[in-house]
Write an enzyme that holds these catalytic residues in place. Structure first.
Site, short mmCIF file in Angstrom:
data_model
loop_
_atom_site.label_atom_id
_atom_site.label_comp_id
_atom_site.label_asym_id
_atom_site.label_seq_id
_atom_site.Cartn_x
_atom_site.Cartn_y
_atom_site.Cartn_z
CB ILE A 195 6.82 1.42 2.84
CG1 ILE A 195 6.94 1.75 1.34
CG2 ILE A 195 7.16 2.64 3.68
CD1 ILE A 195 8.35 2.06 0.89
CD GLU A 196 3.45 -0.16 7.38
OE1 GLU A 196 4.00 -0.45 8.46
OE2 GLU A 196 2.74 0.86 7.24
#
Length: 465
Positions: free
Chosen positions: A122-123
């Site tokens: 996600i990052e």
């Protein structure tokens, strides 16, 4: 649901039937039309259909170290990653073999849930060079200030936030501190995204609730989608085959070892001389910003392919000497070839001292009295103590005049005494010094001064005989 799947399938069919008409002249000179028909070409991918209940049953069968209960928000993100943005899912699936073993080892060492490894997807999409619009960098997207707290430093040449090992260790420590702060992993992940201050504020506004879904409506909008995306990715990676997210070719890590370097090294020249693949060096060392290991007080652990690590470590010194000599010759050649540039005059402001006269000042700076008077609008030779005079002179003229006044008249570079020494000047190198000192070689200078490499600094005294 089935209509949506059918629409997605039909939208991926391209180039069904193309008819092109070309014009030309026949043997009699008349214009004729020729039809060229292309066969249908289909480019589509099978996307399995699924329902909420099917996904919910799979979620219940998942063994996780973190709470995971399906809801409509998470289901919407599952649909996004398995239908609408399958390319992103495939891209990250292809990269997982490179970084997941590193994440799993670090998480196990710190006693943290294995599932936290999905947070890096996600990052950063598992891209160690990923950069956000606000300046966060690396697999775990550290901001400069937070990175410094966990020993991730940024210089002109090195950004530790893009080092996979250092950044993963820092992320584990930061997440553990957030978990100690809130006592809940989902709240810790939320604080990783928006900061612990915003999570505390959301807890207060919710009446003291201490779960992510309990404070969901009080969190910033981006963080409200952060945890559902994390849980959706967790599901997608565990059930990739059920959604036909199957890769033909994966990406695998390059086996490597570290070789320490304690001097400045250009990776391009290192690869050229040692035979190590430059692309491998860049891939294994994403934290190096300008393809150069900078000179530092501490050694830099350069990751190199394991098959070439032993050779590089054994031959490191002669390789570095070769690189240094090449660079020195290149600099010397550039100096010889570069035409002498006309020096721009320097502007100085001189404060008149007691006992000064225009003639004395003019002699000191290598200029004339009339020039001083012209530059300062003076109509006579009268000047006052404390008066400021503007003076223009060629760069270095003042130093030359001071040297001329030196009563010892000794050379500014060579120092008398036994043994004979040389003071290193800016821009000097061993190659240039040896060339300047007739009959002295690089090896002699290194032996006399017990130098292990070709590194020298301005102001350093070298024994030359």
């Amino acid at each position: 649901m089935r209509n949506r799947r059918l629409f997605a399938l039909l939208s991926m069919m391209i180039n069904c039937v193309v008819v092109a008409v070309t014009f030309g002249q026949d043997q009699n000179g008349f214009i004729s039309a020729e039809e060229e028909v292309f066969e249908p070409v289909y480019n589509y991918e099978y996307i399995p259909d699924f329902t909420y209940d099917e996904v919910n049953n799979r979620v219940k069968n998942m063994e996780t170290g973190m709470p995971f209960q399906l809801n409509e928000t998470i289901f919407a993100f599952i649909n996004y990653f398995t239908v609408r943005n399958r390319e992103y899912s495939k891209m990250t699936l292809a990269r997982k073999e490179i970084y997941f073993p590193l994440f799993e080892k670090a998480l196990k060492k710190h006693g943290m849930p294995d599932e936290i490894k999905y947070l890096a997807i996600i990052e950063s999409g598992l891209n160690p060079k990923a950069k956000s619009y606000v300046g966060a960098m690396g697999l775990w997207q550290f901001m400069p200030a937070t990175g410094r707290v966990y020993d991730l430093h940024v210089t002109r040449d090195i950004d530790d936030r893009m080092d996979p090992e250092l950044a993963t260790e820092a992320a584990c420590k930061y997440l553990k501190s957030l978990h100690r702060m809130f006592g809940d992993w989902e709240l810790a992940l939320a604080a990783y995204n928006c900061g612990p201050g915003n999570v505390r504020k959301a807890i207060r506004r919710s009446g003291g609730k201490k779960t992510f879904w309990g404070i969901y409506n009080r969190l910033p909008r981006e963080t409200r989608g952060y945890i559902p995306q994390f849980q959706a990715i967790m599901y997608v990676f565990k059930y990739a085959d059920e959604h036909n997210l199957i890769l033909e070719d994966g990406t695998f890590p390059v086996a490597h070892e570290a070789v320490n370097f304690d001097q400045e090294v250009d990776l391009n020249r290192l690869a050229e001389i040692s035979g190590v693949c430059l692309e491998d060096l860049e891939f294994l060392n994403p934290s190096i910003l300008r393809n150069k290991i900078p000179h530092s007080s501490k050694s830099f652990a350069l990751k190199v392919p394991k098959a070439q690590a032993e050779y590089l470590a054994a031959n490191k010194h002669w390789i570095l000497d070769t690189i240094s000599i090449q660079q020195e010759r290149l600099i010397a050649q550039q100096i010889e070839e570069e035409p002498e540039k006309k020096q721009e005059p320097e502007k100085l402001i001189y404060k008149v001292q007691r006992g000064d006269a225009l003639g004395k000042i003019a002699n000191r700076y290598g200029i004339t009295v009339s020039e001083i008077k012209t530059w300062n609008g003076l109509y006579s030779n009268t000047i006052k103590v404390g008066q400021h005079l503007t003076i223009y002179q060629n760069s270095g003229a003042f130093e030359r005049n001071i040297a001329a006044d030196n009563t010892t008249k000794q050379d500014a570079t060579f120092v008398k005494g036994n043994p004979k020494t040389y003071i290193v000047q800016p821009g000097d190198s061993l190659w240039l010094i040896a060339k300047k000192l007739d009959g002295v070689s690089i090896e002699q200078i290194k032996r006399l001064n017990k130098l292990n490499n070709n590194n020298i600094k301005p102001g350093q005294k070298l024994i030359i005989g």
